[in-house]
Structures are given as structure tokens and as C-alpha cells.
Design a protein around this motif. Structure first.
Motif, PDB file in Angstrom:
ATOM      1  N   ALA A   1      47.512  37.086  40.850  1.00 60.10           N
ATOM      2  CA  ALA A   1      45.979  36.717  40.309  1.00 60.10           C
ATOM      3  C   ALA A   1      45.298  38.031  39.852  1.00 60.10           C
ATOM      4  O   ALA A   1      45.527  38.813  40.278  1.00 60.10           O
ATOM      5  CB  ALA A   1      45.019  36.132  41.628  1.00 60.10           C
TER       6      ALA A   1
ATOM      7  N   LYS B   1      35.544  27.649  36.952  1.00 55.32           N
ATOM      8  CA  LYS B   1      36.389  27.380  38.031  1.00 55.32           C
ATOM      9  C   LYS B   1      35.714  25.688  38.263  1.00 55.32           C
ATOM     10  O   LYS B   1      36.578  24.855  38.703  1.00 55.32           O
ATOM     11  CB  LYS B   1      35.726  28.135  39.239  1.00 55.32           C
ATOM     12  CG  LYS B   1      36.818  27.901  40.372  1.00 55.32           C
ATOM     13  CD  LYS B   1      36.397  28.696  41.763  1.00 55.32           C
ATOM     14  CE  LYS B   1      37.010  27.974  42.844  1.00 55.32           C
ATOM     15  NZ  LYS B   1      36.434  28.455  44.047  1.00 55.32           N
TER      16      LYS B   1
ATOM     17  N   SER C   1      40.886  30.030  42.209  1.00 53.19           N
ATOM     18  CA  SER C   1      40.457  31.454  42.645  1.00 53.19           C
ATOM     19  C   SER C   1      41.247  31.462  43.845  1.00 53.19           C
ATOM     20  O   SER C   1      41.510  30.438  44.876  1.00 53.19           O
ATOM     21  CB  SER C   1      39.239  31.528  42.759  1.00 53.19           C
ATOM     22  OG  SER C   1      38.594  31.024  43.678  1.00 53.19           O
TER      23      SER C   1
ATOM     24  N   ARG D   1      40.403  34.040  47.537  1.00 53.51           N
ATOM     25  CA  ARG D   1      39.545  34.966  47.791  1.00 53.51           C
ATOM     26  C   ARG D   1      39.943  36.201  48.788  1.00 53.51           C
ATOM     27  O   ARG D   1      41.341  35.901  49.034  1.00 53.51           O
ATOM     28  CB  ARG D   1      38.266  34.244  48.812  1.00 53.51           C
ATOM     29  CG  ARG D   1      37.590  32.959  48.056  1.00 53.51           C
ATOM     30  CD  ARG D   1      36.741  32.602  49.085  1.00 53.51           C
ATOM     31  NE  ARG D   1      35.587  33.474  49.068  1.00 53.51           N
ATOM     32  CZ  ARG D   1      34.353  33.000  49.774  1.00 53.51           C
ATOM     33  NH1 ARG D   1      34.176  31.723  50.018  1.00 53.51           N
ATOM     34  NH2 ARG D   1      33.450  33.747  49.900  1.00 53.51           N
TER      35      ARG D   1
ATOM     36  N   TYR E   1      42.008  35.422  39.980  1.00 56.47           N
ATOM     37  CA  TYR E   1      41.912  34.191  39.319  1.00 56.47           C
ATOM     38  C   TYR E   1      43.282  34.097  38.555  1.00 56.47           C
ATOM     39  O   TYR E   1      43.788  34.881  38.272  1.00 56.47           O
ATOM     40  CB  TYR E   1      40.728  34.051  38.258  1.00 56.47           C
ATOM     41  CG  TYR E   1      39.284  34.149  39.041  1.00 56.47           C
ATOM     42  CD1 TYR E   1      38.799  32.977  39.553  1.00 56.47           C
ATOM     43  CD2 TYR E   1      38.743  35.437  39.133  1.00 56.47           C
ATOM     44  CE1 TYR E   1      37.631  33.014  40.206  1.00 56.47           C
ATOM     45  CE2 TYR E   1      37.483  35.487  40.021  1.00 56.47           C
ATOM     46  CZ  TYR E   1      36.935  34.181  40.259  1.00 56.47           C
ATOM     47  OH  TYR E   1      35.604  34.435  41.000  1.00 56.47           O
TER      48      TYR E   1
END
Lengths: 155, 155
Positions: free
Chosen positions: B25, B50, B57, B59, B65
Motif C-alpha cells: 500500500a 474511498k 485503505s 490504517r 492505499y
DNA sequence: CAAAAGACCAACTAAAATACTCGGAATTAA
DNA sequence: TTAATTCCGAGTATTTTAGTTGGTCTTTTG
């Protein structure tokens, strides 16, 4: 990605002139009232149309505006560009092939997207002539819809 | 009649993610730097992407992403609409056939102009897939142009 | 010829949209 | 536990839009 009131009002104004100037020139105040547009704002729009050679004017009492050429010779694209400036989705010189602003030009991939959008918009409006709108309007009026209700439409 | 920075930056961001998220990502800060876009502004754009199901995504540290689906399943139209709202040149319900806002609808002639523009824009962007841009980018990179010069392009 | 009708012109202004910034809270890997 | 990261809501500066204002110049008509 919206057309401003310049383009929207201005096109209505040109159509109004096309429909009403066959006998005599139409005054700014008449158009403004018929189209429910502020007269002083419309003044600015018509100035652009005049500079672009789309309408012509006669001053003084009994003066007003008429089309500067036949409606079949005026494209909607010409009208909208006179009012809004170019219709390109971005101000990127590369869209038209220039080399000035965006100097990493030939590796700019998104520009093909903008060009594609640009081309489609321009071909849509350039192939549509004012005369077609005039015909359509006249046809609708004949169907019994009066002139007044016509002008209430806001689109 | 211009696309805002939302659409311009946002499309570049999606393309950046498409090109760089195959292994892991990509962080917002990385995209922002690579594309020279303010990180906190870009944050808002990515949020729209999103919500529209274009990117997803993870976190926390090492988060970032990736595309939410294959690039061949994401049209440029989908991306631009997520960022800009609809791409219609006017906000006129009649453009899509509704009867609510502009109630003198069926005598509104200029609406055909707006519909024509609208259709041409939408078909242009809906028939262009993100995968095509990705291919084009990769091809250009292979031609010896490095990644850095790529990102300098502002279009 | 005067006065009304009208185009023409240059500034000014209010409101809305755009393009950001800021401060922090929640989540996760190392 | 701490650093990296997404997520969230609110605030602000700048620019653009959509007008307004006040006036000048031109032409027809009573």
C-alpha cells in the motif's frame, strides 16, 4: 465542471434575438425582461457576443440587437466560447499541442484524458447550429405553447 | 467549464496508486510528495475516492492505499464523478429526464444543448479505463523516462 | 431642437466556491 | 510503547461569479 450563468443566459439571449429580430432589432431591456435576466448583467454578456461577431447592434432610440449572420452559420460552440472562453476542461497548453506551460508535456498521461474530454465537448457544440435551436423553438411554439411560458424555463 | 483541482489532482493520485501499489500500500504522504500536492488537501480527495469504492485503505503503520478493484474495472468517468460530482454542464433535472426542478421543462430548448454536451462528456470518460492510462504510463517509463520527471507534469 | 430611448463603458461589491490549513483522535506494525 | 499512518471536523484565505452603479454617447421622434 459547470457552465456559468454567462453561457446559460447568453445562449438564451442569442436564441431570443434569433427568434425576435426578424422585423426589427430587439432592445436589451426587452431580452432581459423576456428572459428574466438582470439587464445590466446581460449587457456584459451581449458585449462579448458582439465582440465575437455573433450579434450586431444599432444605437439610439429604436436601436437594439440582431444576429450578425444567418443562424445556420452560427454554431452553439461559437456562442459558448464567446461567453465562457474556451471549453477545455483544463488550462493546459498541451491540450492544443503547445509546448509552453507544461514542459514535462510528452510524459504527461492525464493530458490525454483532458484532450479526449475537450474534443468530445467541442465536437458536440460545434456541430450544433443555432438554426437547429430556432427550428425546434418554432415547432414548439406552433404546438400551442405561448411565448411567455417559453421564457420561464430556466435551463 | 473547468475541472477543479479535485478532479485533476485526484486522477493523478489514483494513477499514482495504480502504478505503485502492486507490492504494498502507498502512504498518503508518498503520493502527496510524488505528485507535489498538499498532503492535507489530498487527504480529502482520497476520502472521496474511498467512499466511492475506488481505493481501499489499511490504517496504522505500514498502512496506505491500494485500488479497490482492477484498473480495467475503473473508468475515468467513475473517478472524476467521485471527485467532482456529476459532470453535467448545468444542474438541470431535465437533463436526465426528471420533472422536478425546471417545470417549464418540455418547452426548454437549450436543455437539448446541455444534454448533448453532457452525453458527449460522459461517454468520453466512461469509455476510458484506468488500465489504459496505466499501460500508457508504463510504456512511457520503459522509453527511458524516469519516474521523477513523470511526476513533474502538471496536467 | 429637446427629450426619450437606447447602446456603450468602467468600476465597484456581495456572495459563493475553491483550495487549501490545522489540530487532534483512532489504529496498527515494529 | 512509540512511530507511522489513516481518519475526521472545523477553520481560513483567495479567487471567481454574479451581479450593481453611475454615467457617457448616439439616434429617433414629437
Amino acid at each position: 465542471m459547470k457552465l456559468s450563468t454567462k453561457g446559460r443566459y447568453g445562449l438564451r439571449a442569442v436564441l431570443d434575438i434569433a427568434l425576435h429580430s426578424e422585423e426589427e432589432a430587439v432592445a436589451l431591456s426587452t431580452i432581459a425582461e423576456r428572459q428574466s435576466i438582470s439587464i445590466s448583467y446581460l449587457e456584459q454578456l451581449i458585449a462579448k457576443l458582439k465582440k465575437a461577431g455573433i450579434v450586431s447592434s444599432t444605437r439610439g432610440a429604436k436601436g437594439g440587437y440582431i444576429l450578425a449572420k444567418a443562424p445556420s452559420m452560427i454554431s452553439v460552440g461559437e456562442i459558448l466560447r464567446a461567453l465562457e472562453g474556451n471549453l477545455d476542461p483544463v488550462d493546459c497548453a498541451e491540450i492544443v499541442g503547445g509546448e509552453t506551460t507544461c514542459n514535462a508535456s510528452d510524459i504527461c498521461v492525464t493530458k490525454y484524458v483532458w484532450k479526449r474530454i475537450s474534443d468530445s465537448i467541442n465536437s458536440a457544440v460545434d456541430n450544433l447550429m443555432l438554426s437547429e435551436l430556432v427550428e425546434e423553438s418554432k415547432a414548439r411554439l406552433k404546438e400551442g405553447l405561448d411565448d411567455k411560458s417559453m421564457n420561464d424555463s430556466m435551463c
